[in-house]
Each structure stands twice: as structure tokens, then as C-alpha cells.
Write a protein that holds these residues in place. Sequence first.
Motif, PDB file in Angstrom:
ATOM      1  N   ALA A 174       0.836  -1.214   0.000  1.00 45.69           N
ATOM      2  CA  ALA A 174       0.000   0.000   0.000  1.00 45.69           C
ATOM      3  C   ALA A 174       0.865   1.257   0.000  1.00 45.69           C
ATOM      4  O   ALA A 174       0.620   2.198  -0.767  1.00 45.69           O
ATOM      5  CB  ALA A 174      -0.942  -0.008   1.200  1.00 45.69           C
ATOM      6  N   THR A 175       1.874   1.279   0.848  1.00 46.05           N
ATOM      7  CA  THR A 175       2.752   2.446   0.936  1.00 46.05           C
ATOM      8  C   THR A 175       3.518   2.647  -0.368  1.00 46.05           C
ATOM      9  O   THR A 175       3.638   3.772  -0.865  1.00 46.05           O
ATOM     10  CB  THR A 175       3.737   2.286   2.115  1.00 46.05           C
ATOM     11  N   SER A 176       4.022   1.565  -0.938  1.00 43.60           N
ATOM     12  CA  SER A 176       4.790   1.660  -2.181  1.00 43.60           C
ATOM     13  C   SER A 176       3.919   2.141  -3.338  1.00 43.60           C
ATOM     14  O   SER A 176       4.352   2.981  -4.146  1.00 43.60           O
ATOM     15  CB  SER A 176       5.419   0.307  -2.521  1.00 43.60           C
ATOM     16  N   LEU A 177       2.698   1.646  -3.427  1.00 35.01           N
ATOM     17  CA  LEU A 177       1.812   2.086  -4.499  1.00 35.01           C
ATOM     18  C   LEU A 177       1.439   3.559  -4.303  1.00 35.01           C
ATOM     19  O   LEU A 177       1.444   4.335  -5.268  1.00 35.01           O
ATOM     20  CB  LEU A 177       0.560   1.219  -4.577  1.00 35.01           C
ATOM     21  N   ALA A 178       1.120   3.951  -3.083  1.00 33.33           N
ATOM     22  CA  ALA A 178       0.811   5.362  -2.823  1.00 33.33           C
ATOM     23  C   ALA A 178       1.986   6.244  -3.230  1.00 33.33           C
ATOM     24  O   ALA A 178       1.806   7.295  -3.861  1.00 33.33           O
ATOM     25  CB  ALA A 178       0.450   5.568  -1.359  1.00 33.33           C
ATOM     26  N   ASP A 179       3.198   5.798  -2.914  1.00 34.03           N
ATOM     27  CA  ASP A 179       4.395   6.548  -3.289  1.00 34.03           C
ATOM     28  C   ASP A 179       4.509   6.694  -4.810  1.00 34.03           C
ATOM     29  O   ASP A 179       4.877   7.755  -5.311  1.00 34.03           O
ATOM     30  CB  ASP A 179       5.630   5.853  -2.714  1.00 34.03           C
ATOM     31  N   GLU A 180       4.173   5.638  -5.538  1.00 25.86           N
ATOM     32  CA  GLU A 180       4.227   5.683  -7.005  1.00 25.86           C
ATOM     33  C   GLU A 180       3.204   6.669  -7.586  1.00 25.86           C
ATOM     34  O   GLU A 180       3.434   7.246  -8.647  1.00 25.86           O
ATOM     35  CB  GLU A 180       3.961   4.294  -7.600  1.00 25.86           C
TER      36      GLU A 180
ATOM     37  N   ALA B  88      -4.909   7.108   1.661  1.00 25.33           N
ATOM     38  CA  ALA B  88      -4.791   5.765   2.235  1.00 25.33           C
ATOM     39  C   ALA B  88      -5.898   5.560   3.262  1.00 25.33           C
ATOM     40  O   ALA B  88      -6.101   6.388   4.148  1.00 25.33           O
ATOM     41  CB  ALA B  88      -3.423   5.592   2.891  1.00 25.33           C
ATOM     42  N   GLU B  89      -6.600   4.469   3.124  1.00 24.10           N
ATOM     43  CA  GLU B  89      -7.676   4.056   4.029  1.00 24.10           C
ATOM     44  C   GLU B  89      -8.668   5.167   4.349  1.00 24.10           C
ATOM     45  O   GLU B  89      -9.003   5.417   5.511  1.00 24.10           O
ATOM     46  CB  GLU B  89      -7.090   3.464   5.321  1.00 24.10           C
ATOM     47  N   PRO B  90      -9.208   5.831   3.320  1.00 26.15           N
ATOM     48  CA  PRO B  90     -10.233   6.840   3.591  1.00 26.15           C
ATOM     49  C   PRO B  90     -11.543   6.161   3.997  1.00 26.15           C
ATOM     50  O   PRO B  90     -11.841   5.044   3.563  1.00 26.15           O
ATOM     51  CB  PRO B  90     -10.389   7.551   2.254  1.00 26.15           C
TER      52      PRO B  90
ATOM     53  N   VAL C  71       1.880   7.104 -16.275  1.00 23.25           N
ATOM     54  CA  VAL C  71       3.181   6.692 -15.741  1.00 23.25           C
ATOM     55  C   VAL C  71       3.288   5.169 -15.814  1.00 23.25           C
ATOM     56  O   VAL C  71       2.294   4.467 -15.967  1.00 23.25           O
ATOM     57  CB  VAL C  71       3.401   7.157 -14.274  1.00 23.25           C
ATOM     58  N   THR C  72       4.509   4.686 -15.688  1.00 26.63           N
ATOM     59  CA  THR C  72       4.764   3.246 -15.653  1.00 26.63           C
ATOM     60  C   THR C  72       5.163   2.871 -14.235  1.00 26.63           C
ATOM     61  O   THR C  72       5.986   3.549 -13.615  1.00 26.63           O
ATOM     62  CB  THR C  72       5.883   2.871 -16.642  1.00 26.63           C
ATOM     63  N   ILE C  73       4.566   1.812 -13.733  1.00 28.12           N
ATOM     64  CA  ILE C  73       4.853   1.314 -12.392  1.00 28.12           C
ATOM     65  C   ILE C  73       5.559  -0.032 -12.522  1.00 28.12           C
ATOM     66  O   ILE C  73       5.077  -0.924 -13.234  1.00 28.12           O
ATOM     67  CB  ILE C  73       3.556   1.151 -11.576  1.00 28.12           C
ATOM     68  N   ALA C  74       6.681  -0.175 -11.848  1.00 27.86           N
ATOM     69  CA  ALA C  74       7.389  -1.457 -11.796  1.00 27.86           C
ATOM     70  C   ALA C  74       6.791  -2.256 -10.638  1.00 27.86           C
ATOM     71  O   ALA C  74       6.950  -1.888  -9.477  1.00 27.86           O
ATOM     72  CB  ALA C  74       8.884  -1.226 -11.578  1.00 27.86           C
ATOM     73  N   LEU C  75       6.089  -3.313 -10.974  1.00 30.46           N
ATOM     74  CA  LEU C  75       5.411  -4.080  -9.921  1.00 30.46           C
ATOM     75  C   LEU C  75       6.382  -4.610  -8.872  1.00 30.46           C
ATOM     76  O   LEU C  75       6.013  -4.726  -7.699  1.00 30.46           O
ATOM     77  CB  LEU C  75       4.592  -5.220 -10.518  1.00 30.46           C
ATOM     78  N   ASN C  76       7.621  -4.930  -9.257  1.00 28.43           N
ATOM     79  CA  ASN C  76       8.594  -5.408  -8.258  1.00 28.43           C
ATOM     80  C   ASN C  76       8.761  -4.423  -7.115  1.00 28.43           C
ATOM     81  O   ASN C  76       9.097  -4.812  -6.008  1.00 28.43           O
ATOM     82  CB  ASN C  76       9.948  -5.687  -8.907  1.00 28.43           C
ATOM     83  N   ASP C  77       8.546  -3.140  -7.382  1.00 31.05           N
ATOM     84  CA  ASP C  77       8.671  -2.127  -6.340  1.00 31.05           C
ATOM     85  C   ASP C  77       7.548  -2.206  -5.309  1.00 31.05           C
ATOM     86  O   ASP C  77       7.644  -1.578  -4.253  1.00 31.05           O
ATOM     87  CB  ASP C  77       8.700  -0.718  -6.949  1.00 31.05           C
ATOM     88  N   LEU C  78       6.495  -2.951  -5.604  1.00 28.76           N
ATOM     89  CA  LEU C  78       5.364  -3.061  -4.683  1.00 28.76           C
ATOM     90  C   LEU C  78       5.473  -4.245  -3.714  1.00 28.76           C
ATOM     91  O   LEU C  78       4.760  -4.285  -2.719  1.00 28.76           O
ATOM     92  CB  LEU C  78       4.046  -3.198  -5.452  1.00 28.76           C
ATOM     93  N   TRP C  79       6.318  -5.193  -4.022  1.00 30.88           N
ATOM     94  CA  TRP C  79       6.344  -6.435  -3.255  1.00 30.88           C
ATOM     95  C   TRP C  79       7.399  -6.374  -2.150  1.00 30.88           C
ATOM     96  O   TRP C  79       8.551  -6.064  -2.394  1.00 30.88           O
ATOM     97  CB  TRP C  79       6.621  -7.630  -4.143  1.00 30.88           C
ATOM     98  N   ALA C  80       6.985  -6.700  -0.942  1.00 28.90           N
ATOM     99  CA  ALA C  80       7.899  -6.723   0.197  1.00 28.90           C
ATOM    100  C   ALA C  80       8.693  -8.015   0.204  1.00 28.90           C
ATOM    101  O   ALA C  80       8.185  -9.075  -0.188  1.00 28.90           O
ATOM    102  CB  ALA C  80       7.108  -6.616   1.506  1.00 28.90           C
ATOM    103  N   LEU C  81       9.915  -7.927   0.643  1.00 28.32           N
ATOM    104  CA  LEU C  81      10.700  -9.135   0.908  1.00 28.32           C
ATOM    105  C   LEU C  81      10.291  -9.608   2.299  1.00 28.32           C
ATOM    106  O   LEU C  81      10.442  -8.873   3.276  1.00 28.32           O
ATOM    107  CB  LEU C  81      12.194  -8.834   0.869  1.00 28.32           C
ATOM    108  N   THR C  82       9.716 -10.790   2.390  1.00 25.40           N
ATOM    109  CA  THR C  82       9.240 -11.291   3.686  1.00 25.40           C
ATOM    110  C   THR C  82      10.054 -12.495   4.117  1.00 25.40           C
ATOM    111  O   THR C  82      10.714 -13.147   3.317  1.00 25.40           O
ATOM    112  CB  THR C  82       7.748 -11.652   3.608  1.00 25.40           C
TER     113      THR C  82
END
Length: 191
Positions: free
Chosen positions: A45-51, A70-72, A179-190
Motif C-alpha cells: 500500500a505504501t509503495s503504491l501510494a508513493d508511485e 490511504a484508508e479513507p 506513468v509506468t509502475i514497476a510491480l517489483n517495487d510493490l512487493w515486500a521481501l518477507t
Amino acid sequence: MFAYKKTHPSLYELLEALPEGLTGEILDGQLYTQPRPSGAHVVTATSLADELVSPFQKGRGGPGGWWIAAEPELHFIRDTEVDVPDLAGWRRSRLPRIPQDHRFAVVPDWVCEIFSPSTESKDREVKMPIYAYFGVAYAWLIDPRAHTLEAYTLEGGDWREIGRFAGGAQVSVAPFDAVTIALNDLWALTE
């Protein structure tokens, strides 16, 4: 002689009384609650909002003209139909100013739901029909575990899929296809 005494709280009063750490929604006349989201969900959520905020809200590297929140707390019907998407966006031509309180009464132009194991069926089966009914123009469904993004547009009151993307794809998706969004930027390393 005959005085009415309210004996049961309204669903909205119950929602407002939820303990810290629970998010509540009133969907189709029922109160739903869920705990705060997982770490992977929050990072997505944070990464997408940032994008989206820089190009679409601030106009940096994009067209501007949007509010992204976020979460309105969406009040499709004040205190009666209350949805809380993970992210939502409004064109400023439709929502020139953000409300002073927590209630957003203008239907958003876009919503995004980010799945958790406990919310996926509710997001798909309960919330998506509500968003369609009230005229949300675009919806994205993101699964941070499966690394997928599904995008939909509303046509004639029904959702039409406009794209399904996975993994590390580079995507330009309506309504944010400027704009173009790189989906890898949205995924957390868990762990």
C-alpha cells in the motif's frame, strides 16, 4: 406518556466504538471488522501510494489533478454504507477540497484493495459490487502474496477487466496510465 428510548446502538456507533487496532466497515447493512494488515500488505500500500502521489497528486513527473488517500472512510450513504478501501483517488475536478472530518462523501474515481488472506473474498464478493453500484469508475485488486495486480473499469454498471499483471511487470494502467509502475517495487521481501 409513550417515550421512545433507544436501546441498541446503530451500526455506525458500533463501528466508532471498535477498539484500537481494528478497522471497521459497514457493507450492505453488516458490520465487518478486521485487524490491522500484515507487513507485506502495508509495504504494498505504501509503495503504491508513493508511485501515485508525486505524479498524480503533486504533478511531479505526471499530470497532477488527483487526491490519493490511504484508508479513507467512504460514506456512500452517510453513516450507513461505510467502506474503507486500502487506497482511493479522486480527480480534483470532482473533489476540489478534502473533507475536514474523516467522512469522504464524494464517490472516488478509483479504489484499490490489497488482499490479505482474511479479506480477499470480502473485497471481491462484497466490496466490488458496492463500488460498482455507487459508480466508482476504476478498481484495482492487488495480491501481495501472489504478486498480482488486476485492473477493472466500470462499464454499464458492470466491471470489465482491463488488465491482469504479475511478478515484476512494468505496467501503465488506467486511470494512472500516464506513468509506468514497476510491480517489483510493490512487493515486500518477507521472511
